[in-house]
Motif scaffolding. Structure first.
Motif: not given
Length: 328
Positions: A119-148
């Motif tokens: 999950a991104l939350d330990p590493y993210s300045t937003d504290g969210h599990d996914g990538l925040v884009v324009n105020g929303k957690i973007d599902n599909d842009q998060t997937l490559p990050l969690v894959d890596a």
């Protein structure tokens, strides 16, 4: 009166003969909160008896747990603020202390099962599990990050990858990424029914991973974690993750969701994991500290109830203590 169920309760020997549910240390997973400082041992105030540990302390702790019959561990990183950014790049960095710790543990103790957190939350300045884009957690842009992230963890030595971020399609995406890199034997433990619960507080204290108070960014995780009111949705999530290649299905929290554990046990042939979360444990500890409950009796009953509901695997902060009591 021809039938008297009490006849089968008259002695410890008889009760042992007909006991329907068995709980052993082998069913339990001990959580670990990892810090970058090698010799750190800092108490978590909101979860008495649990500590943030450096790798040297973790090596010692895992050794003690193995002697008690616990061979499974799930590890979470307490990432310093200077390593956090919008996209969680430190998660896959060659300098990441979490990845180095996994390699060290599997070198010291090849026989343990080491479970990761994706999950991104330990590493993210937003504290969210996914990538925040324009105020929303973007599902599909998060997937490559969690894959890596999953591939980096498998390469470091984790036996089981634990995607906890609740993005749609993540299990299939991670499975493909792992297989492409040759990690076909690395399992995936899907947090398929992770609820937007009030019982995660001490965990977020331990990792400083709560959503941040930032402009236009949600301060809760309700757009991707499940509504506590929903049961059928959990069945749907589990079916999707099973079809996408999950090797375990997890319910989180556990005690307030025993019905969901039972539903998934009835519906699926995959192992069902349950996370007995920090708030559930802290609540019981607080009552025991005040003398309102007996800690050993109540903790053992709580774990047994999760096992009785159908969980094959139980992640709990009581794991080590239960193993200490086991067989006494």
């Amino acid at each position: 009166m021809l039938s008297r169920p009490r006849r089968n309760r008259q002695s410890a020997a008889i009760r042992a003969q007909i006991r329907e549910t068995e709980l052993t240390p082998g069913h339990l997973v001990q959580p670990i909160f990892l810090m970058p400082e090698p010799n750190a041992r800092l108490p978590i105030v909101s979860l008495p008896g649990t500590f943030r540990l450096g790798i040297e302390e973790v090596v010692r702790e895992v050794g003690e747990c193995r002697k008690l019959g616990i061979y499974s561990f799930i590890m979470f990183p307490a990432v310093p603020e200077e390593h956090k950014d919008k996209t969680g790049t430190y998660a896959t960095s060659e300098e990441n202390f979490y990845l180095h710790a996994a390699t060290r543990l599997k070198t010291e103790y090849p026989d343990i099962c080491l479970i990761s957190d994706v999950a991104l939350d330990p590493y993210s300045t937003d504290g969210h599990d996914g990538l925040v884009v324009n105020g929303k957690i973007d599902n599909d842009q998060t997937l490559p990050l969690v894959d890596a992230m999953a591939v980096a963890q498998a390469r470091a030595g984790f036996d089981v990858i634990g995607p906890s971020e609740m993005m749609d399609g993540r299990i299939e995406s991670i499975r493909r990424a792992l297989d492409k890199e040759g990690f076909t034997d690395t399992s995936i433990m899907s947090y398929c029914a992770k609820y937007a619960s009030a019982f995660y507080g001490p965990f977020r204290d331990a990792l400083d991973s709560a959503p941040r108070q930032l402009e236009d960014v949600p301060t809760d995780k309700k757009t991707y974690q499940m509504d506590p009111a929903n049961r059928k949705e959990a069945l749907r999530e589990a079916a999707l993750d099973a079809a996408e290649g999950a090797d375990y299905l997890m319910v989180k929290p556990a005690i307030n969701y025993l019905d969901i554990i039972r539903e998934l046990t009835n519906e699926h042939h995959l192992p069902i994991a349950a996370y007995h979360v920090s708030g559930e444990c802290a609540m019981l500890l607080a009552a025991a500290e005040r003398g309102w409950l007996d800690y050993q009796t109540a903790a053992s009953e709580a774990l047994l109830s999760i096992r009785r509901a159908g969980a094959s695997v139980i992640i709990s902060y009581f794991a080590k203590d239960f193993a200490t009591w086991y067989g006494q």
